[in-house]
Write an enzyme that holds these catalytic residues in place. Sequence first.
Site, mmCIF file in Angstrom:
data_model
loop_
_atom_site.group_PDB
_atom_site.id
_atom_site.type_symbol
_atom_site.label_atom_id
_atom_site.label_comp_id
_atom_site.label_asym_id
_atom_site.label_seq_id
_atom_site.Cartn_x
_atom_site.Cartn_y
_atom_site.Cartn_z
ATOM 1 N N CYS A 298 -10.538 -3.198 -4.605
ATOM 2 C CA CYS A 298 -9.580 -4.224 -5.061
ATOM 3 C C CYS A 298 -10.304 -5.475 -5.553
ATOM 4 C CB CYS A 298 -8.600 -4.571 -3.940
ATOM 5 S SG CYS A 298 -7.452 -3.218 -3.603
ATOM 6 N N CYS B 156 -10.091 -4.937 -0.161
ATOM 7 C CA CYS B 156 -11.217 -4.010 0.002
ATOM 8 C C CYS B 156 -12.130 -4.123 -1.226
ATOM 9 C CB CYS B 156 -10.699 -2.580 0.167
ATOM 10 S SG CYS B 156 -10.161 -1.834 -1.396
ATOM 11 N N ASN C 213 0.846 -1.199 0.000
ATOM 12 C CA ASN C 213 0.000 0.000 0.000
ATOM 13 C C ASN C 213 0.876 1.241 0.000
ATOM 14 O OD1 ASN C 213 0.666 -0.766 2.685
ATOM 15 N ND2 ASN C 213 -1.040 0.370 3.527
ATOM 16 N N GLU D 207 -2.978 -4.717 -3.079
ATOM 17 C CA GLU D 207 -3.478 -5.636 -4.105
ATOM 18 C C GLU D 207 -3.497 -4.967 -5.465
ATOM 19 O OE1 GLU D 207 -4.733 -4.892 -1.191
ATOM 20 O OE2 GLU D 207 -5.978 -6.496 -0.359
ATOM 21 N N GLU E 26 0.358 5.241 0.617
ATOM 22 C CA GLU E 26 -0.580 6.274 1.068
ATOM 23 C C GLU E 26 -0.142 7.651 0.603
ATOM 24 O OE1 GLU E 26 -1.081 5.599 5.281
ATOM 25 O OE2 GLU E 26 -2.252 3.784 4.881
HETATM 26 N N1 THU Z 1 -5.257 -1.485 2.429
HETATM 27 C C1 THU Z 1 -4.688 -2.305 1.496
HETATM 28 O O1 THU Z 1 -3.575 -2.051 1.029
HETATM 29 N N2 THU Z 1 -5.387 -3.400 1.102
HETATM 30 C C2 THU Z 1 -6.601 -3.747 1.596
HETATM 31 O O2 THU Z 1 -7.178 -4.717 1.147
HETATM 32 C C3 THU Z 1 -7.215 -2.960 2.660
HETATM 33 C C4 THU Z 1 -6.566 -1.690 2.994
HETATM 34 C C5 THU Z 1 -4.505 -0.310 2.882
HETATM 35 C C6 THU Z 1 -5.087 0.996 2.481
HETATM 36 C C7 THU Z 1 -4.501 1.910 3.546
HETATM 37 O O3 THU Z 1 -3.210 2.290 3.141
HETATM 38 C C8 THU Z 1 -4.380 1.019 4.773
HETATM 39 O O4 THU Z 1 -4.457 -0.297 4.291
HETATM 40 C C9 THU Z 1 -5.442 1.261 5.825
HETATM 41 O O5 THU Z 1 -6.701 1.175 5.286
#
Ligand code: THU
Length: 131
Positions: free
Chosen positions: A93, A90, A42, A55, A44
């Site tokens: 994704c 999520c 991830n 993902e 941000e």
């Molecule tokens: N996040 C992911 O990378 N994948 C997921 O399936 C759920 C959430 C990340 C997004 C954000 O950077 C952090 O997790 C908190 O939500």
Amino acid sequence: MTDKELIELAKKAGNNSYSPYSHFKVGAALLAKDGRVFCGCNVENVSFGAANCAERTAVFTAIAQGCREFEKIAVSGMREGEEYQKTMPCGICRQVLSEFCTPSFEVITEKDNELSKTTLAELLPFSFKSF
Ligand code: THU
């Protein structure tokens, strides 16, 4: 490639997570049908909506390399300094995965060294397929 090997690659990718806002580190390892593995974490942003999940990072990396057929994905997630916890893709994704993967595509995660496995069909039933 075993599920265990794939989750270890996801964890390794999660080490590169850029998550100074949520402090939640996610890694993903996507196994292609040709045996290649594409990893992602991830990423941000100070403008929260610009964040990208692990993902999708993995899927977009694969697509950019010309790979479009996939078998399974492993996802690792942990709050910084804590243990890994079950982490499922999520909604966005799941939708992105459904563009390229069949309903039997497997999604693997791990908690307490125990793997759990589900399918895209279970995660995104009745998905939108055409317009
Ligand atoms: N996040 C992911 O990378 N994948 C997921 O399936 C759920 C959430 C990340 C997004 C954000 O950077 C952090 O997790 C908190 O939500």
